[in-house]
Design an enzyme around this catalytic site. Sequence first.
Site, mmCIF file in Angstrom:
data_model
loop_
_atom_site.group_PDB
_atom_site.id
_atom_site.type_symbol
_atom_site.label_atom_id
_atom_site.label_comp_id
_atom_site.label_asym_id
_atom_site.label_seq_id
_atom_site.Cartn_x
_atom_site.Cartn_y
_atom_site.Cartn_z
ATOM 1 N N TYR A 1 0.713 -1.176 -0.097
ATOM 2 C CA TYR A 1 0.039 0.077 -0.013
ATOM 3 C C TYR A 1 0.768 1.224 -0.028
ATOM 4 O O TYR A 1 0.363 2.355 -0.210
ATOM 5 C CB TYR A 1 -0.994 -0.130 1.147
ATOM 6 C CG TYR A 1 -1.929 -1.067 1.089
ATOM 7 C CD1 TYR A 1 -2.460 -1.831 0.046
ATOM 8 C CD2 TYR A 1 -2.671 -1.483 2.268
ATOM 9 C CE1 TYR A 1 -3.371 -2.857 -0.096
ATOM 10 C CE2 TYR A 1 -3.749 -2.546 2.215
ATOM 11 C CZ TYR A 1 -3.804 -3.268 1.015
ATOM 12 O OH TYR A 1 -4.730 -4.102 1.313
ATOM 13 N N LYS B 1 4.139 -15.138 1.695
ATOM 14 C CA LYS B 1 4.174 -16.257 0.565
ATOM 15 C C LYS B 1 5.613 -16.301 -0.069
ATOM 16 O O LYS B 1 5.971 -15.931 -1.103
ATOM 17 C CB LYS B 1 3.202 -15.857 -0.772
ATOM 18 C CG LYS B 1 1.769 -16.046 -0.189
ATOM 19 C CD LYS B 1 0.850 -16.078 -1.431
ATOM 20 C CE LYS B 1 0.972 -16.986 -2.556
ATOM 21 N NZ LYS B 1 0.561 -18.154 -2.639
ATOM 22 N N ASP C 1 -2.331 -18.184 1.454
ATOM 23 C CA ASP C 1 -3.448 -18.608 0.888
ATOM 24 C C ASP C 1 -3.766 -19.988 1.856
ATOM 25 O O ASP C 1 -5.075 -20.160 2.106
ATOM 26 C CB ASP C 1 -3.118 -19.185 -0.671
ATOM 27 C CG ASP C 1 -1.971 -19.793 -0.886
ATOM 28 O OD1 ASP C 1 -1.092 -19.746 -0.013
ATOM 29 O OD2 ASP C 1 -1.621 -20.508 -1.730
ATOM 30 N N ASP D 1 -4.538 -7.186 5.743
ATOM 31 C CA ASP D 1 -6.015 -6.538 5.439
ATOM 32 C C ASP D 1 -6.972 -7.718 5.149
ATOM 33 O O ASP D 1 -8.101 -7.585 5.993
ATOM 34 C CB ASP D 1 -5.665 -5.762 4.336
ATOM 35 C CG ASP D 1 -6.832 -4.760 4.142
ATOM 36 O OD1 ASP D 1 -7.785 -4.678 4.864
ATOM 37 O OD2 ASP D 1 -6.838 -4.005 3.157
ATOM 38 N N ASP E 1 -9.880 -9.405 8.122
ATOM 39 C CA ASP E 1 -11.412 -9.166 7.750
ATOM 40 C C ASP E 1 -12.056 -10.790 7.579
ATOM 41 O O ASP E 1 -13.183 -10.636 8.243
ATOM 42 C CB ASP E 1 -11.678 -8.551 6.459
ATOM 43 C CG ASP E 1 -11.898 -7.025 6.536
ATOM 44 O OD1 ASP E 1 -11.512 -6.413 7.670
ATOM 45 O OD2 ASP E 1 -12.293 -6.408 5.945
#
Length: 368
Positions: free
Chosen positions: A142, A192, A225, A249, A253
Amino acid sequence: MSNPSLLILAGDGIGPEVMVEVRKIIDWFGAKRDLTIDVTEDLVGGAAYDKHGTPLHDDTMAKAQEVDAVLLGAVGGPAYDDLDFSIKPERGLLRLRKEMDLFANLRPAQCFDALADFSSLKKELVAGLDIMIVRELTSGSYFGEPRGIFEENGERVGINTQRYTESEIDRVARSAFELARKRDNRLCSVEKANVMESGILWREVVTKIGAEDYPDVELSHMYADNCAMQLVRNPKQFDTIVTDNLFGDILSDCAAMLTGSLGMLPSASLGVPMENGKPKAMYEPVHGSAPDIAGQGKANPCACILSFAMALRYSYDEGAEADRLEAAVEKVLADGVRTADLMQAGAAKPASTGEMGDAVIAALDASL
Ligand code: NAD
């Protein structure tokens, strides 16, 4: 010794409504537990824009840097949707995070037994769930450069860059190890590393810190993942999770919704230690300004109340009082008090925002 300080930025929509209930609780701790907090209030988001033409005035920013903690309600709303990006309400929030250098975002996902039926997962998978996700908040995709939309070979290309320095990984990992020590002493680091160099570096740095400085904490690694899959398959396998800005993020959630309602979810963002050894800190509910229910007395104040409980624990060193407040919320839910967001459609009359706050105060009284 001076009293601990708190800057309240109630913001927009339901922000000021839920904050009224937190003020009652702050007053209760002053009156009944001899824990007086010096509170100042100011504007943020649309409310600050309406008054000053900016979502965060410089004076407010300066105050935020001085206090022991900031408690924010929520920002935003349809009235501000068409403003230029640079003065949108959310920019006020981003400026606070950036200038206070709040690099560690703590998102607990805790399922109160009384609400286990509200999860989208089976009750037995979530009852008693207690996960803490630590998300890096000030770097990564970001913020990394280069970023933008560019022309290349006659077409446009959108670019964001995942970038982490060793020191950025080091500081958020240390925060997570410290937290894990105060919990079940287990930390899962998520990236990852199979396809991203930033993930390889992340894993190396976390592994080294763990071996050198936190050998007592059980450290594991997981690809992002797989972590998403495990969170919905068997969430109780996790204790503390540390991950980067982008994965955090999404995963926070995902974990949050295991617990039922947005109206129950607190968060904390912590920065570097100040002179008194406490980290700079901002606490806020995960939810937004909920314009669809604003002004109707329907908002659930628990997320903001539980955010204040996190402030008691992490900024004021009042862990026992934080436990007391969390237990009071749990008791209220166990007693069947529910705001509308915690009820099935068509069920009995829900509690209003104020009634929920009063029920928490009554439970605090009962705890004495
Ligand atoms: P939202 O979180 O405001 O609302 C989503 C849904 O959850 C709505 O139906 C709302 O009524 C419900 N809800 C949220 N909090 C609740 C509570 N405490 N009690 C009961 N119900 C609750 O998200 P949104 O609708 O996507 O966004 C609305 C505005 O809030 C937008 O302007 C958005 O930019 C802003 N926003 C701000 C923050 C923040 O301040 N940190 C976070 C998210 C969204």
